[in-house]
Scaffold this motif. Structure first.
Motif, PDB file in Angstrom:
ATOM      1  N   THR A 118       0.866  -1.185   0.000  1.00  0.00           N
ATOM      2  CA  THR A 118       0.000   0.000   0.000  1.00  0.00           C
ATOM      3  C   THR A 118       0.897   1.227   0.000  1.00  0.00           C
ATOM      4  OG1 THR A 118      -1.786  -1.137   1.171  1.00  0.00           O
ATOM      5  CG2 THR A 118      -1.827   1.246   1.227  1.00  0.00           C
ATOM      6  N   TYR A 121       1.321   7.372   1.163  1.00  0.00           N
ATOM      7  CA  TYR A 121       2.057   8.597   1.466  1.00  0.00           C
ATOM      8  C   TYR A 121       3.219   8.751   0.489  1.00  0.00           C
ATOM      9  CZ  TYR A 121      -0.464   8.481   5.931  1.00  0.00           C
ATOM     10  OH  TYR A 121      -1.430   8.458   6.905  1.00  0.00           O
ATOM     11  N   ARG A 124       6.797   6.650   1.837  1.00  0.00           N
ATOM     12  CA  ARG A 124       6.862   5.388   2.588  1.00  0.00           C
ATOM     13  C   ARG A 124       5.736   4.457   2.161  1.00  0.00           C
ATOM     14  NH1 ARG A 124       4.786   9.618   5.021  1.00  0.00           N
ATOM     15  NH2 ARG A 124       3.342   9.559   6.791  1.00  0.00           N
ATOM     16  N   LEU A 126       3.586   0.559   2.984  1.00  0.00           N
ATOM     17  CA  LEU A 126       3.249  -0.593   3.828  1.00  0.00           C
ATOM     18  C   LEU A 126       3.475  -1.833   2.990  1.00  0.00           C
ATOM     19  CD1 LEU A 126      -0.224  -0.232   5.617  1.00  0.00           C
ATOM     20  CD2 LEU A 126       1.899  -1.018   6.613  1.00  0.00           C
ATOM     21  N   ARG A 206      10.963  -0.695   8.961  1.00  0.00           N
ATOM     22  CA  ARG A 206      10.185  -0.850  10.193  1.00  0.00           C
ATOM     23  C   ARG A 206       9.507  -2.209  10.186  1.00  0.00           C
ATOM     24  NH1 ARG A 206       6.191   4.267  11.030  1.00  0.00           N
ATOM     25  NH2 ARG A 206       6.720   5.307   9.078  1.00  0.00           N
ATOM     26  N   TYR A 295       4.310   5.536  20.647  1.00  0.00           N
ATOM     27  CA  TYR A 295       4.329   6.247  19.377  1.00  0.00           C
ATOM     28  C   TYR A 295       2.923   6.696  18.980  1.00  0.00           C
ATOM     29  CZ  TYR A 295       5.013   6.725  14.255  1.00  0.00           C
ATOM     30  OH  TYR A 295       5.026   7.165  12.954  1.00  0.00           O
ATOM     31  N   TYR A 296       1.996   5.757  18.923  1.00  0.00           N
ATOM     32  CA  TYR A 296       0.621   6.095  18.560  1.00  0.00           C
ATOM     33  C   TYR A 296      -0.366   5.501  19.556  1.00  0.00           C
ATOM     34  CZ  TYR A 296       1.532   7.778  13.743  1.00  0.00           C
ATOM     35  OH  TYR A 296       1.925   8.483  12.643  1.00  0.00           O
ATOM     36  N   LYS A 345      -3.702   9.028   8.363  1.00  0.00           N
ATOM     37  CA  LYS A 345      -3.805   9.273   9.801  1.00  0.00           C
ATOM     38  C   LYS A 345      -3.840  10.771  10.095  1.00  0.00           C
ATOM     39  CE  LYS A 345      -1.125   5.100  10.859  1.00  0.00           C
ATOM     40  NZ  LYS A 345      -0.829   4.738   9.458  1.00  0.00           N
TER      41      LYS A 345
HETATM   42  C1  LIG Z   1       0.265   4.147   9.061  1.00  0.00           C
HETATM   43  C2  LIG Z   1       0.686   4.033   7.694  1.00  0.00           C
HETATM   44  C3  LIG Z   1       1.986   4.394   7.309  1.00  0.00           C
HETATM   45  C4  LIG Z   1       3.006   4.928   8.299  1.00  0.00           C
HETATM   46  O1  LIG Z   1       2.601   6.124   8.853  1.00  0.00           O
HETATM   47  P1  LIG Z   1       3.557   6.885   9.876  1.00  0.00           P
HETATM   48  O2  LIG Z   1       2.714   8.024  10.354  1.00  0.00           O
HETATM   49  O3  LIG Z   1       4.760   7.315   9.112  1.00  0.00           O
HETATM   50  O4  LIG Z   1       3.906   5.933  10.969  1.00  0.00           O
HETATM   51  C5  LIG Z   1       2.314   4.271   5.988  1.00  0.00           C
HETATM   52  N1  LIG Z   1       1.450   3.816   5.068  1.00  0.00           N
HETATM   53  C6  LIG Z   1       0.182   3.476   5.410  1.00  0.00           C
HETATM   54  C7  LIG Z   1      -0.739   3.011   4.351  1.00  0.00           C
HETATM   55  C8  LIG Z   1      -0.236   3.566   6.723  1.00  0.00           C
HETATM   56  O5  LIG Z   1      -1.483   3.210   7.058  1.00  0.00           O
END
Ligand SMILES: *Cc1c(COP(=O)(O)O)cnc(C)c1O
Ligand code: SF4
Length: 383
Positions: A118, A121, A124, A126, A206, A295-296, A345
């Protein structure tokens, strides 16, 4: 005010496993192989009514359940509101349909450029690996997927994921998630991590895993030795309750931290389990003492079969108010809502800014006292 500190709890085995030799009990493969996956298995551990037995069978058919002997031993044998039991044992409420509940609440499948990735962003991604977990959390937002052997990623798909990241120079951070990636063997995981580390533009890796909580025996010296070859590795885990803060969990966190991993915790806010500021403060202080930084805190996603765990947003704000100022700033995580449908988020914060008049900002501090801050003005130019 003197705050009570959380002591590391010693976990005692349920009597069912009293005779198991220590070397087996401490072995994660033994723990995996002896998971409780049937009503008959639960019956030998906790008190169940006949309605509960029926509900467990029905809910467990829809959403798989499995509990490691270690985690099952943390359950209270008779208390139905036990926070460990509620996170692990199916209940009839899971089958109650509620409007707005979604199979894929975060639209993760919609933003998949290749299967198993996925990319929502800019910098980065997933990366889904295994869809298995040692314990299937009843509040999981991937509830429909976890435990489904058909949805597990195969080697080819994993390699395609790595190639996707290799072809995207903007990706500097990958979150290896699942399910739980630690259900793979060390060798299989090393193959993935080494493949990723080989990508020059990738800065951080991560790992999202609940193993330190549900199967801490999985964190072995050999495993962390492997991780230590591929820094920087961030490990985000998922403690939800002080009862999970055991000696075994402390050992697992210690091994990871000693190997150079940077540890974080992602708590999920759950009604009747951790919607309690004092409890979260104690747990977060314990986590910091074990080198794991909160962290969250996640507001629960509207995933199918989880409505009975959902709290009002106000409960989350209450947690933050109970942390900020009252304890170490590092023990204050971000409280976030992952917006349904793929919005990402967003943080939610109690309101500390109460008024703005011209350059004067009026704030309320953690104790509710009011203070003014005057913004600077441009100084006149020197002659
Ligand atoms: C949570 C998430 C991230 C990582 O978010 P961070 O705020 O950098 O920890 C990256 N991609 C997806 C799709 C997410 O749901
Ligand atoms: S460990 Fe994570 S992915 Fe697995 S069931 Fe629990 S919340 Fe879901």
């Amino acid at each position: 005010m003197v705050q009570k500190r959380l002591k590391t709890s010693s976990s005692e085995r349920a009597s069912l496993w009293e005779k198991v030799p220590d070397n087996e009990w401490g072995n994660w493969q033994w723990q995996q192989a002896n998971r409780i996956t049937t009503v008959a298995g639960l019956d030998s551990l906790i008190e169940l009514t006949s309605e509960e037995r029926l509900a467990i069978t029905a809910a467990g058919e829809r959403f798989k359940f499995a509990i490691t002997p270690y985690y099952a031993s943390l359950m209270h044998p008779t208390d139905r509101s036990c926070p460990i039991r509620r996170q692990a044992v199916p209940v009839a409420e899971e089958l109650r349909a509620v409007p707005d509940e979604l199979v894929d609440p975060l639209g993760e499948e919609a933003s998949m450029p290749v299967p198993g990735i996925t990319h929502r962003y800019p910098d980065r991604v997933l990366f889904y690996t295994s869809h298995n977990c040692p314990v299937y959390c009843r509040h999981c937002n991937r509830k429909r997927k976890v435990g489904d052997p058909a949805s597990a990623a195969h080697r080819l798909q994993l390699m395609q994921g790595i190639e996707y990241i290799r072809g995207r120079p903007e990706v500097r951070d990958v979150l290896i998630s699942g399910g739980d990636p630690l259900t793979f063997s060390d060798d299989r995981l090393e193959e993935i991590i080494a493949g990723l580390r080989d990508i020059e533009h990738l800065e951080i890796i991560r790992l999202a895993t609940r193993n330190p909580v549900t199967l801490p025996q999985r964190i072995t010296p050999a495993f962390v030795r492997m991780l230590s070859k591929y820094p920087p590795i961030y490990v985000n885990t998922h403690f939800n309750h002080p009862r999970e803060c055991t000696e075994e969990a402390a050992t697992a966190l210690g091994l990871l931290a000693d190997a150079g991993c940077v540890l974080g915790n992602q708590m999920v806010l759950l009604k009747g389990i951790n919607d309690n500021p004092g409890l979260v403060r104690q747990m977060n202080q314990w986590l910091l003492a074990h080198r794991c930084r909160p962290y969250y805190i996640f507001q629960l996603d509207p995933a199918e079969g989880t409505n009975h765990f959902r709290t009002p947003i106000e409960s989350g704000l209450e947690l933050i108010r109970g942390l900020r100022g009252w304890t170490t700033g590092m023990a204050v995580p971000h409280y976030v809502v992952d917006l349904p449908g793929g919005g990402g988020k967003v943080p939610v914060q109690p309101e500390y800014l109460v008024k703005k008049e011209g350059p004067v900002y009026t704030f309320k501090n953690y104790e509710g006292e009011t203070y003014d801050y005057r913004e600077g003005v441009d100084s006149p130019e020197c002659p």
